[in-house]
Design a protein around this motif. Structure first.
Motif, PDB file in Angstrom:
ATOM      1  N   LEU A  63       1.839 -17.766  15.209  1.00  0.00           N
ATOM      2  CA  LEU A  63       2.781 -18.872  15.349  1.00  0.00           C
ATOM      3  C   LEU A  63       3.781 -18.912  14.194  1.00  0.00           C
ATOM      4  CD1 LEU A  63       0.330 -21.644  16.580  1.00  0.00           C
ATOM      5  CD2 LEU A  63       2.225 -20.659  17.885  1.00  0.00           C
ATOM      6  N   ILE A  64       3.290 -18.726  12.976  1.00  0.00           N
ATOM      7  CA  ILE A  64       4.179 -18.812  11.808  1.00  0.00           C
ATOM      8  C   ILE A  64       5.196 -17.681  11.822  1.00  0.00           C
ATOM      9  CG2 ILE A  64       4.287 -18.670   9.292  1.00  0.00           C
ATOM     10  CD1 ILE A  64       1.579 -20.069   9.203  1.00  0.00           C
ATOM     11  N   PHE A  65       4.724 -16.446  12.042  1.00  0.00           N
ATOM     12  CA  PHE A  65       5.676 -15.331  12.041  1.00  0.00           C
ATOM     13  C   PHE A  65       6.661 -15.445  13.193  1.00  0.00           C
ATOM     14  CE2 PHE A  65       7.134 -11.120  13.318  1.00  0.00           C
ATOM     15  CZ  PHE A  65       7.694 -10.685  12.126  1.00  0.00           C
ATOM     16  N   SER A  66       6.190 -15.866  14.353  1.00  0.00           N
ATOM     17  CA  SER A  66       7.090 -16.008  15.503  1.00  0.00           C
ATOM     18  C   SER A  66       8.197 -17.003  15.220  1.00  0.00           C
ATOM     19  CB  SER A  66       6.297 -16.437  16.735  1.00  0.00           C
ATOM     20  OG  SER A  66       5.348 -15.454  17.100  1.00  0.00           O
ATOM     21  N   SER A  67       7.888 -18.056  14.457  1.00  0.00           N
ATOM     22  CA  SER A  67       8.906 -19.057  14.134  1.00  0.00           C
ATOM     23  C   SER A  67       9.965 -18.518  13.174  1.00  0.00           C
ATOM     24  CB  SER A  67       8.250 -20.298  13.519  1.00  0.00           C
ATOM     25  OG  SER A  67       7.694 -20.016  12.245  1.00  0.00           O
ATOM     26  N   MET A  68       9.698 -17.376  12.540  1.00  0.00           N
ATOM     27  CA  MET A  68      10.635 -16.775  11.594  1.00  0.00           C
ATOM     28  C   MET A  68      11.389 -15.583  12.192  1.00  0.00           C
ATOM     29  SD  MET A  68       7.904 -16.684   8.438  1.00  0.00           S
ATOM     30  CE  MET A  68       9.033 -15.924   7.280  1.00  0.00           C
ATOM     31  N   TYR A  69      10.930 -15.088  13.320  1.00  0.00           N
ATOM     32  CA  TYR A  69      11.398 -13.800  13.829  1.00  0.00           C
ATOM     33  C   TYR A  69      12.870 -13.818  14.225  1.00  0.00           C
ATOM     34  CZ  TYR A  69      11.223  -9.406  16.456  1.00  0.00           C
ATOM     35  OH  TYR A  69      11.440  -8.131  16.908  1.00  0.00           O
ATOM     36  N   TYR A  70      13.356 -14.942  14.726  1.00  0.00           N
ATOM     37  CA  TYR A  70      14.741 -15.000  15.202  1.00  0.00           C
ATOM     38  C   TYR A  70      15.740 -14.675  14.098  1.00  0.00           C
ATOM     39  CZ  TYR A  70      15.430 -19.490  12.852  1.00  0.00           C
ATOM     40  OH  TYR A  70      15.555 -20.472  11.904  1.00  0.00           O
ATOM     41  N   THR A  71      15.352 -14.885  12.833  1.00  0.00           N
ATOM     42  CA  THR A  71      16.290 -14.651  11.735  1.00  0.00           C
ATOM     43  C   THR A  71      16.719 -13.191  11.659  1.00  0.00           C
ATOM     44  OG1 THR A  71      14.502 -14.272  10.120  1.00  0.00           O
ATOM     45  CG2 THR A  71      15.267 -16.530  10.406  1.00  0.00           C
ATOM     46  N   ILE A  72      15.826 -12.291  12.045  1.00  0.00           N
ATOM     47  CA  ILE A  72      16.153 -10.867  11.989  1.00  0.00           C
ATOM     48  C   ILE A  72      16.894 -10.428  13.250  1.00  0.00           C
ATOM     49  CG2 ILE A  72      14.041  -9.888  12.998  1.00  0.00           C
ATOM     50  CD1 ILE A  72      15.735  -8.612   9.825  1.00  0.00           C
ATOM     51  N   VAL A  73      16.521 -11.008  14.400  1.00  0.00           N
ATOM     52  CA  VAL A  73      17.182 -10.645  15.654  1.00  0.00           C
ATOM     53  C   VAL A  73      18.645 -11.097  15.644  1.00  0.00           C
ATOM     54  CG1 VAL A  73      17.156 -10.913  18.162  1.00  0.00           C
ATOM     55  CG2 VAL A  73      15.000 -10.795  16.897  1.00  0.00           C
ATOM     56  N   MET A  74      18.892 -12.286  15.090  1.00  0.00           N
ATOM     57  CA  MET A  74      20.243 -12.855  15.103  1.00  0.00           C
ATOM     58  C   MET A  74      21.070 -12.467  13.880  1.00  0.00           C
ATOM     59  SD  MET A  74      20.374 -14.380  17.950  1.00  0.00           S
ATOM     60  CE  MET A  74      21.904 -15.286  17.769  1.00  0.00           C
ATOM     61  N   SER A  75      20.585 -11.518  13.093  1.00  0.00           N
ATOM     62  CA  SER A  75      21.333 -11.128  11.888  1.00  0.00           C
ATOM     63  C   SER A  75      22.666 -10.472  12.220  1.00  0.00           C
ATOM     64  CB  SER A  75      20.486 -10.193  11.015  1.00  0.00           C
ATOM     65  OG  SER A  75      20.145  -9.017  11.726  1.00  0.00           O
TER      66      SER A  75
ATOM     67  N   PHE B 159      12.383 -26.231   6.683  1.00  0.00           N
ATOM     68  CA  PHE B 159      11.496 -25.252   7.307  1.00  0.00           C
ATOM     69  C   PHE B 159      10.062 -25.423   6.806  1.00  0.00           C
ATOM     70  CE2 PHE B 159       9.555 -20.985   7.615  1.00  0.00           C
ATOM     71  CZ  PHE B 159       9.628 -20.834   8.995  1.00  0.00           C
ATOM     72  N   ALA B 160       9.907 -25.791   5.531  1.00  0.00           N
ATOM     73  CA  ALA B 160       8.566 -26.051   5.000  1.00  0.00           C
ATOM     74  C   ALA B 160       7.915 -27.211   5.758  1.00  0.00           C
ATOM     75  CB  ALA B 160       8.640 -26.352   3.508  1.00  0.00           C
ATOM     76  N   LYS B 161       8.676 -28.279   6.000  1.00  0.00           N
ATOM     77  CA  LYS B 161       8.155 -29.409   6.768  1.00  0.00           C
ATOM     78  C   LYS B 161       7.832 -28.987   8.196  1.00  0.00           C
ATOM     79  CE  LYS B 161      11.556 -32.254   6.021  1.00  0.00           C
ATOM     80  NZ  LYS B 161      12.377 -33.498   6.039  1.00  0.00           N
ATOM     81  N   GLN B 162       8.663 -28.109   8.754  1.00  0.00           N
ATOM     82  CA  GLN B 162       8.423 -27.630  10.114  1.00  0.00           C
ATOM     83  C   GLN B 162       7.126 -26.831  10.193  1.00  0.00           C
ATOM     84  OE1 GLN B 162      11.876 -25.848  11.988  1.00  0.00           O
ATOM     85  NE2 GLN B 162      10.585 -24.504  13.232  1.00  0.00           N
ATOM     86  N   LEU B 163       6.853 -26.013   9.180  1.00  0.00           N
ATOM     87  CA  LEU B 163       5.608 -25.237   9.164  1.00  0.00           C
ATOM     88  C   LEU B 163       4.396 -26.143   9.029  1.00  0.00           C
ATOM     89  CD1 LEU B 163       6.277 -22.028   7.026  1.00  0.00           C
ATOM     90  CD2 LEU B 163       6.137 -22.261   9.499  1.00  0.00           C
ATOM     91  N   ILE B 164       4.491 -27.157   8.178  1.00  0.00           N
ATOM     92  CA  ILE B 164       3.379 -28.100   8.011  1.00  0.00           C
ATOM     93  C   ILE B 164       3.102 -28.819   9.324  1.00  0.00           C
ATOM     94  CG2 ILE B 164       2.648 -30.226   6.854  1.00  0.00           C
ATOM     95  CD1 ILE B 164       4.249 -29.280   4.403  1.00  0.00           C
ATOM     96  N   LEU B 165       4.168 -29.260   9.977  1.00  0.00           N
ATOM     97  CA  LEU B 165       4.019 -29.936  11.260  1.00  0.00           C
ATOM     98  C   LEU B 165       3.445 -28.990  12.312  1.00  0.00           C
ATOM     99  CD1 LEU B 165       4.533 -32.458  12.988  1.00  0.00           C
ATOM    100  CD2 LEU B 165       6.852 -31.587  13.405  1.00  0.00           C
ATOM    101  N   LEU B 166       3.887 -27.735  12.294  1.00  0.00           N
ATOM    102  CA  LEU B 166       3.380 -26.740  13.232  1.00  0.00           C
ATOM    103  C   LEU B 166       1.878 -26.563  13.084  1.00  0.00           C
ATOM    104  CD1 LEU B 166       3.816 -24.443  15.322  1.00  0.00           C
ATOM    105  CD2 LEU B 166       4.301 -22.920  13.396  1.00  0.00           C
ATOM    106  N   MET B 167       1.398 -26.483  11.842  1.00  0.00           N
ATOM    107  CA  MET B 167      -0.031 -26.296  11.607  1.00  0.00           C
ATOM    108  C   MET B 167      -0.836 -27.541  11.970  1.00  0.00           C
ATOM    109  SD  MET B 167      -0.697 -23.218  10.710  1.00  0.00           S
ATOM    110  CE  MET B 167       0.455 -22.875  12.053  1.00  0.00           C
TER     111      MET B 167
END
Length: 457
Positions: free
Chosen positions: A385-397, A412-420
């Motif tokens: 889940l965590i890596f998937s939430s970051m993956y778009y940054t490389i695709v959309m570069s 993004f830190a708050k988003q990760l905490i909420l995700l967990m």
């Protein structure tokens, strides 16, 4: 010149793909693919409008060099992780279950409230336009480019929008992982929630957030597939056809949605093929124009690259940070068209010069490649889940900078905490609410609520 760039990227793609375990979705490989696709789209757009643009050697060299760095780092990280033992996280094998119907009801109500709140803000900020699309267009223009706090979403509503992005990823994971275990009703309710989230994101007038979430779900599917087989297996031709079909559908939705969010510029008059080529390929031309005539250095450190971090620091008066919004200048493209997309390279170059381009790019691709290889071997749900939430940054570069401006932020830190937290509550069921309804007459019905903590999972 652009054909030289195309050939060099195709060679780099082949080397990266071949020596990275034939993993098409590895960060380095997918970044090279995205830029290769951008070159194809750029060539197609120039042919369609009947006007060619001559690229300079500086641009060709910069793109080729950064993609070569991606290939080298990706290959090295893959080679190292092949020799390093990473134990699989086995404690989660039976620790998750589908999101409950009760949670679905709560989320649907939450989404309806969020959509209602957004509509009220669109009316307040966007004004009383004749159509909803015009109001959304005005709302997006004001909220995107105005530093005035009164022209931004209220704090509570903005946090609710963060929750919607997290919910999209969780429900995408739930639908993909438990697809064969879900009843027809559960599949429909999950799909309804995803549609409501899509509507919520489109109401802001920004299709980028929606595309980012869809890309994240693609990575969820990919990593769940690795977990299912216990190791990575290259995709066959049939899987490629399915992925391309989904990609075409997404492009179609991207094109059709422009009417809903009120896009009325000259670019919107293009047919679907030229429209897609314009948005995916114009960044290369604009990057070349920028490199030939860059802006004067900014007095704000990391103005474009670390926008999210600077926005947070501006809240502390003692640091002397000013509040600003990023509105990249429009430059002429070709055939009378204009654009303000420049790929991720523009932000690094504008803030830190040519050396900064290579340093920051190396850091981003190194971090993502290491995390990706770790998650592939570890195969834990949280890591997926965590890596998937970051993956778009490389695709959309190929389109714009997303890694430092979006991930190196407090938001993004708050988003990760909420995700967990939601992951623990909705999927792992560490916190469980149980409802026991009496089967006697309605007047005598009793309801009890119990709170339980599951140990060891």
């Amino acid at each position: 010149m652009i054909y030289i760039l195309l050939i060099s990227l195709m060679i780099l793609f082949y080397l990266s793909y071949l020596f990275s375990g034939k993993d098409l979705l590895a960060p380095a490989t997918i970044q090279i693919i995205s830029f290769t696709g951008a070159v194809f789209f750029c060539i197609y757009f120039m042919i369609s409008v009947g006007e060619f643009y001559t690229f300079h050697w500086e641009t060709i060299g910069l793109i080729s060099a950064t993609m070569a760095i991606s290939a080298v780092i990706g290959i090295c990280i893959h080679t190292v992780f092949n020799k390093v033992e990473v134990k699989e996280y086995v404690q989660e094998n039976v620790a998750i279950s589908p999101i409950s119907p009760f949670a679905n009801i709560i989320v649907i109500l939450f989404m309806l409230i969020t959509i209602f709140g957004l509509l009220m803000e669109i009316r307040r900020i966007g004004g009383s336009s004749d159509t909803i699309s015009q109001a959304i267009a005005e709302f997006r223009r004001i909220t995107s480019f105005s530093p005035d706090a009164g022209n931004r979403l209220p704090f509570l509503l903005s946090q609710m929008m963060v929750v919607t992005k997290v919910l999209f990823l969780l429900y995408g994971f739930n639908l993909i992982y438990f697809f064969h275990n879900l009843s027809c009703g559960m599949k429909l309710s999950n799909t309804l929630i995803l549609c409501l989230i899509c509507l919520c994101l489109l109401l802001q007038g920004n299709r980028g957030d929606l595309i980012n979430q869809v890309i994240s779900c693609f990575m969820v599917f990919h990593l769940i597939r690795i977990r299912k087989y216990g190791t990575f297996k290259p995709y066959d031709i049939k899987a490629f056809v399915r992925l391309i079909s989904v990609f075409v559908v997404i492009l179609g939705v991207f094109y059709v949605s422009k009417a809903f969010i009120g896009r009325t510029s000259q670019n919107e008059e293009l047919n679907i093929a030229n429209y897609t080529a314009f948005y995916c390929g114009n960044g290369l031309i604009e990057l070349d124009r920028y490199l030939q005539k860059p802006l004067s250095p900014s007095n704000i450190w990391g103005k474009e690259t670390f926008y999210g971090l600077n926005l947070f620091l501006s809240k502390f008066d003692g640091l002397g940070r000013e509040i600003y919004s990023i509105h990249l200048e429009f430059r002429p493209l070709i055939a009378g068209y204009f654009s303000n997309t420049y790929t991720f390279l523009r932000s690094y170059h504008h803030d830190f010069g040519m050396v900064g381009v290579f340093v920051l790019h190396s850091i981003s691709i190194l971090c993502l490649s290491m995390f990706y290889e770790f998650v592939k071997k570890r195969r834990g749900y949280a890591g997926i889940l965590i890596f998937s939430s970051m993956y778009y940054t490389i695709v959309m570069s190929f389109f714009a900078e997303r890694f430092f401006s979006n991930l190196v932020t407090v938001s993004f830190a708050k988003q990760l905490i909420l995700l967990m937290i939601l992951y623990e509550v909705m999927l792992r069921k560490r916190f469980r609410f149980t409802f026991n309804h009496s089967m006697v007459r309605f007047a005598k019905a009793k309801t009890s609520i119990s709170f339980a903590w599951k140990r060891g999972s």
